[in-house]
Design a protein around this motif. Structure first.
Motif, PDB file in Angstrom:
ATOM      1  N   GLU A   1      13.092   2.532 -11.586  1.00  0.00           N
ATOM      2  CA  GLU A   1      13.002   1.832 -12.868  1.00  0.00           C
ATOM      3  C   GLU A   1      11.738   2.197 -13.630  1.00  0.00           C
ATOM      4  O   GLU A   1      11.583   1.847 -14.801  1.00  0.00           O
ATOM      5  CB  GLU A   1      13.046   0.319 -12.642  1.00  0.00           C
ATOM      6  N   GLN A   2      10.812   2.895 -12.990  1.00  0.00           N
ATOM      7  CA  GLN A   2       9.577   3.294 -13.667  1.00  0.00           C
ATOM      8  C   GLN A   2       9.883   4.336 -14.742  1.00  0.00           C
ATOM      9  O   GLN A   2      10.867   5.066 -14.645  1.00  0.00           O
ATOM     10  CB  GLN A   2       8.599   3.878 -12.653  1.00  0.00           C
ATOM     11  N   PRO A   3       9.027   4.425 -15.766  1.00  0.00           N
ATOM     12  CA  PRO A   3       9.253   5.438 -16.805  1.00  0.00           C
ATOM     13  C   PRO A   3       9.315   6.867 -16.250  1.00  0.00           C
ATOM     14  O   PRO A   3      10.007   7.713 -16.782  1.00  0.00           O
ATOM     15  CB  PRO A   3       8.040   5.258 -17.731  1.00  0.00           C
ATOM     16  N   SER A   4       8.577   7.132 -15.200  1.00  0.00           N
ATOM     17  CA  SER A   4       8.644   8.443 -14.555  1.00  0.00           C
ATOM     18  C   SER A   4       8.451   8.256 -13.061  1.00  0.00           C
ATOM     19  O   SER A   4       7.818   7.303 -12.614  1.00  0.00           O
ATOM     20  CB  SER A   4       7.569   9.393 -15.107  1.00  0.00           C
ATOM     21  N   TYR A   5       9.034   9.160 -12.299  1.00  0.00           N
ATOM     22  CA  TYR A   5       8.910   9.077 -10.843  1.00  0.00           C
ATOM     23  C   TYR A   5       9.153  10.460 -10.250  1.00  0.00           C
ATOM     24  O   TYR A   5       9.577  11.386 -10.938  1.00  0.00           O
ATOM     25  CB  TYR A   5       9.881   8.053 -10.254  1.00  0.00           C
TER      26      TYR A   5
ATOM     27  N   ALA B   1      15.029  -4.420   2.369  1.00  0.00           N
ATOM     28  CA  ALA B   1      13.754  -4.403   1.642  1.00  0.00           C
ATOM     29  C   ALA B   1      13.492  -3.026   1.044  1.00  0.00           C
ATOM     30  O   ALA B   1      12.961  -2.907  -0.071  1.00  0.00           O
ATOM     31  CB  ALA B   1      12.615  -4.811   2.573  1.00  0.00           C
ATOM     32  N   LEU B   2      13.872  -1.976   1.777  1.00  0.00           N
ATOM     33  CA  LEU B   2      13.655  -0.617   1.276  1.00  0.00           C
ATOM     34  C   LEU B   2      14.540  -0.342   0.064  1.00  0.00           C
ATOM     35  O   LEU B   2      14.151   0.391  -0.851  1.00  0.00           O
ATOM     36  CB  LEU B   2      13.948   0.380   2.390  1.00  0.00           C
ATOM     37  N   GLU B   3      15.711  -0.935   0.036  1.00  0.00           N
ATOM     38  CA  GLU B   3      16.591  -0.782  -1.124  1.00  0.00           C
ATOM     39  C   GLU B   3      15.947  -1.371  -2.368  1.00  0.00           C
ATOM     40  O   GLU B   3      16.036  -0.803  -3.464  1.00  0.00           O
ATOM     41  CB  GLU B   3      17.936  -1.448  -0.840  1.00  0.00           C
ATOM     42  N   VAL B   4      15.274  -2.503  -2.212  1.00  0.00           N
ATOM     43  CA  VAL B   4      14.556  -3.115  -3.342  1.00  0.00           C
ATOM     44  C   VAL B   4      13.429  -2.204  -3.811  1.00  0.00           C
ATOM     45  O   VAL B   4      13.211  -2.028  -5.018  1.00  0.00           O
ATOM     46  CB  VAL B   4      13.999  -4.496  -2.928  1.00  0.00           C
ATOM     47  N   VAL B   5      12.710  -1.600  -2.868  1.00  0.00           N
ATOM     48  CA  VAL B   5      11.633  -0.671  -3.218  1.00  0.00           C
ATOM     49  C   VAL B   5      12.198   0.511  -4.010  1.00  0.00           C
ATOM     50  O   VAL B   5      11.619   0.930  -5.021  1.00  0.00           O
ATOM     51  CB  VAL B   5      10.924  -0.168  -1.948  1.00  0.00           C
TER      52      VAL B   5
ATOM     53  N   LEU C   1       0.831  -1.198   0.000  1.00  0.00           N
ATOM     54  CA  LEU C   1       0.000   0.000   0.000  1.00  0.00           C
ATOM     55  C   LEU C   1       0.867   1.251   0.000  1.00  0.00           C
ATOM     56  O   LEU C   1       0.673   2.161  -0.823  1.00  0.00           O
ATOM     57  CB  LEU C   1      -0.919  -0.005   1.224  1.00  0.00           C
ATOM     58  N   PHE C   2       1.830   1.307   0.901  1.00  0.00           N
ATOM     59  CA  PHE C   2       2.661   2.506   1.001  1.00  0.00           C
ATOM     60  C   PHE C   2       3.572   2.653  -0.210  1.00  0.00           C
ATOM     61  O   PHE C   2       3.871   3.770  -0.629  1.00  0.00           O
ATOM     62  CB  PHE C   2       3.460   2.479   2.304  1.00  0.00           C
ATOM     63  N   GLU C   3       3.991   1.550  -0.782  1.00  0.00           N
ATOM     64  CA  GLU C   3       4.796   1.652  -2.009  1.00  0.00           C
ATOM     65  C   GLU C   3       3.971   2.251  -3.138  1.00  0.00           C
ATOM     66  O   GLU C   3       4.474   3.055  -3.926  1.00  0.00           O
ATOM     67  CB  GLU C   3       5.328   0.276  -2.396  1.00  0.00           C
ATOM     68  N   SER C   4       2.689   1.881  -3.220  1.00  0.00           N
ATOM     69  CA  SER C   4       1.833   2.463  -4.262  1.00  0.00           C
ATOM     70  C   SER C   4       1.620   3.958  -4.046  1.00  0.00           C
ATOM     71  O   SER C   4       1.491   4.730  -4.995  1.00  0.00           O
ATOM     72  CB  SER C   4       0.480   1.741  -4.294  1.00  0.00           C
ATOM     73  N   LEU C   5       1.607   4.388  -2.772  1.00  0.00           N
ATOM     74  CA  LEU C   5       1.399   5.808  -2.474  1.00  0.00           C
ATOM     75  C   LEU C   5       2.610   6.665  -2.824  1.00  0.00           C
ATOM     76  O   LEU C   5       2.508   7.895  -2.872  1.00  0.00           O
ATOM     77  CB  LEU C   5       1.061   5.985  -0.993  1.00  0.00           C
TER      78      LEU C   5
END
Length: 786
Positions: free
Chosen positions: A748-752, A738-742, A710-714
């Protein structure tokens, strides 16, 4: 290649040890800062290095003095021997440098005099007499500054200060080509051609070859986007060694960050990336990754450089240093405490871990003391207390104008052990208005203000002193009526007096017949008189005499609330507000806010006394959305009465409730409900500044791994408050690995969003000396504040 700066060292023959100290300082400075950070190398030359020649030896020495960039003169007990033209070789060298300074503006001249022993001053002799005469000439001439020193460490500090000041003056400000966008785009696609996963740029040598190939052979393919970016980074890394303010833009540093695992950056590139991160004043540039756990020394050096550099990086560097556990070198602290961008953070650090050697900084003139005198005084006193030194009363009184309350607390323990004569002397030493208030307040708090003196102070022209006298006499058993107080404080609103005497005053005598709730107008003058203390007075009376006032409390709660609602509704009806919206639109009048406060304090008193109707009243106001502040108090009362309501409403209403109510209800809510997007968005929109910290800590205490998605999506929320809240929750609750993986998935997303990437980079890679305090400041919303 570094520029050579010639430092000419002049002194009579009795200063060999001091000359060695100067050389040591210069060598150390060259090793730590000179070449890498400033592009300068200092070279010391003196009479020892001048070879024997046929001409007059002093003439050859003068040539070196004449071409120097910095002239350092050292004087002790001896003046020296005649040179043939001047009374000493030193004086001839000084005159050569002085005449050139007048003609060309160079060299920089710095003179240092070792303080002679007292015995020598009693019988100075001809040599020391000439030294003292020369020193007086400098004072009278007002052209050349000098410093006295008595310890070797003092000389080291002065020499380091000369070197740093020269570096700052020699920096070419015109080369500060900072491309960082003042308000860079947060959600930005990588760019045209950026998406190729098989990008080049992982090897600098290959990139350089590929860049040069088309020049030699036009049929060769040109660099792709990522190869060109790597070439840009490498070139900027080399260039920024000499021009550290030529920086990557916010967009560029985020592009490079995508390749953090693919590119083995060179030391020069690494420095350029860290420069960009520290120079980013908005929190949009990630860069902690480039400083691994083994690079603490590198970060410390970089931070120290930024503290004395001119540019936006100094404020970020000062905040990080201020949160650390190590003090920079003394001379760096001395510079930073005089800079408007860095002084508050450095004072915060000194307050925590400053030592006795820093006390001299507070004795020196500093224009910034006018900006935040409290920060200076509190840091100064904190060091004194930590070093086990008694706070001199005269020093406390000197700073009384800055903060009366703190100064009084510091004097309180001292006046407790004084006799009457010493207390009288202390009061006599308090010549300023504020200093006098400090002493009287300290005497009052220590129960050391003589009742006779207190009676006389009731006629004092200073209203604050009269208030303290009332407080002291109340503590000793005397009571006052409202008429007496009204005579002592005509035409004034003594806002703090009520709360200051409530612990000792005879409330029944003070208020006469007590509070008459039905005749509200009878209470109104009291509230006007005591301004914001009216609620505290009301609460204090109910705490002591609740049973006596129960009928009035019931009448107020059962009648006044509805009357107030009708009054507000009639006043705003023409504006078309609904009944529920009335209080939100019309709650600024004195009568409305006072009545609402009285209802709230009455409810709190009924709850704390376990009164039978408290539950009914709390349920009534908790269900009514007329005003969220009163509703929040009712919800807290329900929890205290062990009657927790159904909290399904909490997901949406968290945006309006008070911080106190959220602090009580959220832990209960999280035991039976899952956190969802709706609740986080509502919490992020709450205007109370401390709600975010309450939410983060409550979620941390009851964290479930299932909440991580949930928080990763936010993190992708368009609402800045929502995404930063989500990022800090994950920083607080998710393990580093785990946070490093996040973080890797996010970039890696097209935009952030750049602010999220920078926060997560800090969360994952901040080096140990700073990591924990950075997290706590992020939770408290203080990350980008001094």
């Amino acid at each position: 290649m570094s520029k050579i700066v010639e430092v000419f060292l002049a002194s009579p023959g009795d200063m060999e040890a001091e000359r060695a100290i100067v050389r040591e300082c210069v060598n150390t400075f060259n090793d730590q800062w000179g070449s890498e950070f400033f592009g300068l190398m200092f070279h010391v030359i003196g009479w020892e290095a001048v070879p024997s020649v046929a001409q007059r030896p002093q003439s050859r020495i003068n040539e070196e003095a004449n071409k120097s960039d910095i002239f350092v003169g050292l004087m002790g007990r001896r003046w020296g021997t005649e040179s043939g033209e001047y009374s000493s070789g030193f004086y001839e060298e000084f005159q050569v440098a002085r005449q050139r300074l007048k003609a060309t503006g160079r060299p920089e001249i710095s003179m240092f005099f070792r303080t002679p022993d007292k015995a020598l001053l009693d019988d100075i002799g001809p040599q020391l007499s000439l030294v003292r005469k020369f020193r007086q000439e400098l004072i009278d001439g007002k052209e050349i500054l000098f410093h006295d020193f008595s310890a070797d460490e003092d000389l080291r500090k002065h020499v380091n200060a000369v070197l740093i000041e020269y570096c700052k003056k020699s920096r070419v400000s015109a080369t500060q080509t900072n491309d960082t966008d003042p308000t860079p785009p947060l959600n930005s696609p990588v760019g045209e051609g950026d998406q190729d996963p098989a990008a080049t740029g992982n090897d600098v040598a290959a990139v350089l070859c590929a860049a040069g190939a088309p020049i030699l052979d036009e049929t060769q393919e040109r660099l792709d986007f990522w190869g060109a970016l790597r070439l840009h980074l490498y070139a900027l890394g080399l260039y920024s060694k000499r021009r550290p303010y030529v920086l990557l833009t916010t967009h560029e540093i985020n592009l490079v960050y995508r390749k953090k695992r693919d590119w083995a950056v060179t030391p020069a590139e690494r420095i350029a990336l860290v420069n960009a991160m520290l120079s980013d004043a908005h929190g949009y540039a990630p860069g902690w990754f480039w400083l691994t756990d083994n690079d603490t020394d590198a970060l410390r050096s970089r931070l120290t450089y930024f503290l004395v550099a001119d540019g936006v990086g100094k404020e970020t560097a000062a905040r990080i240093v201020g949160d650390g556990d190590e003090l920079p070198p003394f001379d760096i602290v001395e510079f930073a405490i005089r800079d408007s961008a860095t002084f508050r953070s450095i004072l915060r650090l000194l307050k925590r871990i400053g030592t006795a050697e820093h006390l001299v900084l507070f004795e020196q003139p500093n224009e910034l003391r006018k900006t935040d005198a409290h920060a200076f005084s509190s840091a100064h006193f904190a060091i004194l207390l930590r070093e086990g030194k008694a706070l001199p009363a005269d020093l406390v009184l000197m700073h009384a104008v800055d903060y009366v309350d703190d100064a009084a607390r510091m004097l309180e323990q001292q006046v407790r052990v004084m006799d009457d004569e010493a207390r009288t002397a202390l009061l006599g030493a308090a010549t300023s208005k504020r200093a006098r208030q400090v002493v009287i307040r300290a005497l009052t708090e220590a129960d050391a203000l003589d009742p006779g003196r207190a009676e006389r102070l009731l006629d004092d022209p200073d209203k604050a002193v009269r208030e303290l006298a009332v407080q002291a006499l109340c503590k000793s058993g005397r009571s006052f009526t409202m008429l007496e107080l009204d005579n002592m404080f005509p035409a004034s609103k003594a806002a703090g007096l009520m709360s200051s005497i409530m612990d000792w005053v005879d409330k029944d005598k003070l208020f006469g017949e007590g509070l008459r709730w039905r005749a509200y107008e009878e209470l109104r003058p009291l509230l006007d008189y005591f301004d914001g203390a009216g609620r505290q007075a009301h609460g204090a009376m109910l705490a002591d005499h609740f049973d006596k006032y129960v009928p009035e409390v019931e009448r107020q709660i059962d009648t006044d609330f509805e009357a107030l609602l009708q009054e507000s509704e009639a006043k705003t009806k023409a504006q078309g507000y609904s009944r529920i919206a009335i209080w939100a639109k019309s709650d600024n009048s004195l009568i409305e806010s006072m009545r609402r406060d009285f209802i709230g304090s009455s409810l709190a008193a009924a709850t704390s006394h376990g009164y039978a109707k408290a539950l009914v009243w709390a349920q009534k106001y908790a269900a009514a959305k007329y005003h969220e502040d009163l509703r929040s108090r009712a919800l807290v009362a329900l929890v205290q009465l062990d009657s927790v309501p159904d909290l399904e409403f909490f997901r949406d209403d968290i945006k309006n409730l008070s911080a106190d109510a959220i602090g009580v209800l959220l832990p209960i809510f999280l035991k039976t409900h899952q956190v969802d997007i709706r609740m986080i968005e509502a919490a992020a929109s709450n205007k109370a500044l401390d709600v975010r910290e309450i939410v983060i800590r409550a979620i941390n205490e009851q964290w479930r791994d299932a909440s991580a998605p949930l928080f990763e999506s936010l993190l992708a929320s368009a609402d800045e408050k929502v995404r930063t809240l989500a990022a800090i929750v994950m920083w607080s609750c998710v393990e580093r690995e785990a946070l490093e993986v996040v973080l890797d998935r996010y970039i890696e997303q097209p935009s952030y969003y750049y602010d999220v990437a920078a926060l997560l980079d800090m969360a994952v890679y901040a080096v140990p000396p700073y990591a924990e305090r950075l997290k706590q400041r992020a939770i408290a919303g203080m990350l980008h504040k001094p």
